[in-house]
Structures are given as C-alpha cells and as structure tokens.
Design a protein around this motif. Structure first.
Motif, PDB file in Angstrom:
ATOM      1  N   ARG A  71       0.670  -1.061   0.016  1.00 25.13           N
ATOM      2  CA  ARG A  71      -0.048  -0.109  -0.054  1.00 25.13           C
ATOM      3  C   ARG A  71       0.769   1.069  -0.028  1.00 25.13           C
ATOM      4  NH1 ARG A  71      -4.046  -1.850   4.826  1.00 25.13           N
ATOM      5  NH2 ARG A  71      -5.152  -3.233   3.555  1.00 25.13           N
ATOM      6  N   LYS A  72       0.491   2.212  -0.407  1.00 25.19           N
ATOM      7  CA  LYS A  72       1.005   3.589  -0.631  1.00 25.19           C
ATOM      8  C   LYS A  72      -0.069   4.570   0.133  1.00 25.19           C
ATOM      9  CE  LYS A  72       2.379   7.657  -3.221  1.00 25.19           C
ATOM     10  NZ  LYS A  72       3.681   7.981  -3.408  1.00 25.19           N
ATOM     11  N   LYS A  73       0.609   5.461   1.009  1.00 23.58           N
ATOM     12  CA  LYS A  73      -0.388   6.134   1.772  1.00 23.58           C
ATOM     13  C   LYS A  73       0.265   7.632   1.780  1.00 23.58           C
ATOM     14  CE  LYS A  73      -2.114   5.100   6.010  1.00 23.58           C
ATOM     15  NZ  LYS A  73      -2.309   4.843   7.444  1.00 23.58           N
ATOM     16  N   GLN A  74      -0.508   8.794   1.484  1.00 25.17           N
ATOM     17  CA  GLN A  74       0.174   9.904   1.538  1.00 25.17           C
ATOM     18  C   GLN A  74      -0.828  10.782   2.565  1.00 25.17           C
ATOM     19  OE1 GLN A  74       1.993  11.111  -1.824  1.00 25.17           O
ATOM     20  NE2 GLN A  74       2.620  13.229  -0.881  1.00 25.17           N
ATOM     21  N   ARG A  75      -0.234  11.463   3.410  1.00 23.97           N
ATOM     22  CA  ARG A  75      -1.102  12.314   4.489  1.00 23.97           C
ATOM     23  C   ARG A  75      -0.736  13.875   4.412  1.00 23.97           C
ATOM     24  NH1 ARG A  75      -2.591   9.528   9.325  1.00 23.97           N
ATOM     25  NH2 ARG A  75      -2.459   7.533   9.016  1.00 23.97           N
ATOM     26  N   GLY A  76      -1.424  14.492   5.004  1.00 21.44           N
ATOM     27  CA  GLY A  76      -1.050  15.961   5.294  1.00 21.44           C
ATOM     28  C   GLY A  76      -1.898  16.821   4.290  1.00 21.44           C
ATOM     29  N   PHE A  77      -2.905  16.563   3.459  1.00 23.20           N
ATOM     30  CA  PHE A  77      -3.552  17.646   2.720  1.00 23.20           C
ATOM     31  C   PHE A  77      -4.623  18.112   3.590  1.00 23.20           C
ATOM     32  CE2 PHE A  77      -2.259  14.014   0.136  1.00 23.20           C
ATOM     33  CZ  PHE A  77      -1.725  14.852  -0.786  1.00 23.20           C
ATOM     34  N   LYS A  78      -4.500  19.515   3.446  1.00 20.54           N
ATOM     35  CA  LYS A  78      -5.580  20.510   4.311  1.00 20.54           C
ATOM     36  C   LYS A  78      -6.917  20.250   3.588  1.00 20.54           C
ATOM     37  CE  LYS A  78      -1.828  22.936   6.488  1.00 20.54           C
ATOM     38  NZ  LYS A  78      -2.010  22.423   7.734  1.00 20.54           N
ATOM     39  N   GLN A  79      -7.130  20.350   2.479  1.00 18.08           N
ATOM     40  CA  GLN A  79      -8.221  20.363   1.602  1.00 18.08           C
ATOM     41  C   GLN A  79      -8.486  19.088   0.763  1.00 18.08           C
ATOM     42  OE1 GLN A  79      -8.107  24.046  -0.512  1.00 18.08           O
ATOM     43  NE2 GLN A  79      -8.656  25.113   1.222  1.00 18.08           N
ATOM     44  N   LYS A  80      -9.820  18.441   0.703  1.00 22.19           N
ATOM     45  CA  LYS A  80      -9.955  17.380  -0.059  1.00 22.19           C
ATOM     46  C   LYS A  80      -9.608  17.794  -1.526  1.00 22.19           C
ATOM     47  CE  LYS A  80     -13.429  13.823  -0.638  1.00 22.19           C
ATOM     48  NZ  LYS A  80     -14.774  13.431  -0.460  1.00 22.19           N
ATOM     49  N   LYS A  81     -10.094  18.997  -2.200  1.00 21.90           N
ATOM     50  CA  LYS A  81      -9.638  19.203  -3.415  1.00 21.90           C
ATOM     51  C   LYS A  81      -8.017  18.964  -3.859  1.00 21.90           C
ATOM     52  CE  LYS A  81     -10.097  24.229  -3.144  1.00 21.90           C
ATOM     53  NZ  LYS A  81     -10.647  25.530  -3.631  1.00 21.90           N
ATOM     54  N   MET A  82      -7.169  19.670  -2.824  1.00 17.47           N
ATOM     55  CA  MET A  82      -5.959  19.579  -3.157  1.00 17.47           C
ATOM     56  C   MET A  82      -5.363  17.876  -2.963  1.00 17.47           C
ATOM     57  SD  MET A  82      -4.608  22.457  -3.551  1.00 17.47           S
ATOM     58  CE  MET A  82      -3.236  22.450  -3.208  1.00 17.47           C
ATOM     59  N   LEU A  83      -6.014  17.127  -2.466  1.00 19.80           N
ATOM     60  CA  LEU A  83      -5.640  15.707  -2.104  1.00 19.80           C
ATOM     61  C   LEU A  83      -6.046  15.176  -3.711  1.00 19.80           C
ATOM     62  CD1 LEU A  83      -6.225  13.061   0.393  1.00 19.80           C
ATOM     63  CD2 LEU A  83      -7.180  12.705  -1.608  1.00 19.80           C
ATOM     64  N   LYS A  84      -7.392  15.537  -4.260  1.00 25.10           N
ATOM     65  CA  LYS A  84      -7.833  14.796  -5.400  1.00 25.10           C
ATOM     66  C   LYS A  84      -6.714  15.190  -6.692  1.00 25.10           C
ATOM     67  CE  LYS A  84     -12.611  13.936  -4.501  1.00 25.10           C
ATOM     68  NZ  LYS A  84     -13.788  14.425  -5.035  1.00 25.10           N
ATOM     69  N   LYS A  85      -6.303  16.589  -6.510  1.00 21.69           N
ATOM     70  CA  LYS A  85      -5.257  17.168  -7.789  1.00 21.69           C
ATOM     71  C   LYS A  85      -3.979  16.439  -7.675  1.00 21.69           C
ATOM     72  CE  LYS A  85      -5.141  21.530  -8.502  1.00 21.69           C
ATOM     73  NZ  LYS A  85      -4.748  22.987  -8.158  1.00 21.69           N
ATOM     74  N   HIS A  86      -3.547  16.168  -6.334  1.00 23.23           N
ATOM     75  CA  HIS A  86      -2.225  15.375  -6.186  1.00 23.23           C
ATOM     76  C   HIS A  86      -2.258  13.909  -6.600  1.00 23.23           C
ATOM     77  CE1 HIS A  86       1.558  14.540  -4.855  1.00 23.23           C
ATOM     78  NE2 HIS A  86       1.540  14.383  -3.812  1.00 23.23           N
ATOM     79  N   SER A  87      -3.258  13.320  -6.038  1.00 20.28           N
ATOM     80  CA  SER A  87      -3.367  11.925  -6.288  1.00 20.28           C
ATOM     81  C   SER A  87      -3.713  11.305  -7.849  1.00 20.28           C
ATOM     82  CB  SER A  87      -4.407  11.053  -5.474  1.00 20.28           C
ATOM     83  OG  SER A  87      -5.655  11.587  -5.587  1.00 20.28           O
ATOM     84  N   LEU A  88      -4.139  12.276  -8.593  1.00 20.04           N
ATOM     85  CA  LEU A  88      -4.464  11.815  -9.972  1.00 20.04           C
ATOM     86  C   LEU A  88      -3.069  11.758 -10.800  1.00 20.04           C
ATOM     87  CD1 LEU A  88      -7.501  14.018 -10.742  1.00 20.04           C
ATOM     88  CD2 LEU A  88      -7.651  11.597 -10.069  1.00 20.04           C
TER      89      LEU A  88
END
Length: 45
Positions: free
Chosen positions: A28-45
């Motif tokens: 598994r790969k886990k990445q934490r520390g995103f303050k907003q859900k939209k920032m997480l979606k942008k980074h994970s794509l």
C-alpha cells in the motif's frame, strides 16, 4: 483501487498496489497531510 479519508483536520489517501510474491502481503501507498480534499484529489491523479 484507493481510498480517501479524513483524520482530524487533514485528508489522506491510500492506494492498494500489487501483492508481494515472496510474502503474499498486499503493498500500500499512503500519503497524508492534505488540508483540503480538493488538493488531495489534484495530487493523487
């Protein structure tokens, strides 16, 4: 396949990778520390 979750004030995602052929365990790969859900979606794509 992956998951997006919130823990406290930050968001994180977990992505299932291939199974290790020697141990049979899922990787598994886990990445934490995103303050907003939209920032997480942008980074994970």
């Amino acid at each position: 396949m992956g998951q997006i979750k919130k823990e406290g004030l930050s968001w994180y995602f977990v992505v299932e990778l291939e199974t290790d052929p020697l141990t049979g365990k899922r990787k598994r790969k886990k990445q934490r520390g995103f303050k907003q859900k939209k920032m997480l979606k942008k980074h994970s794509l």
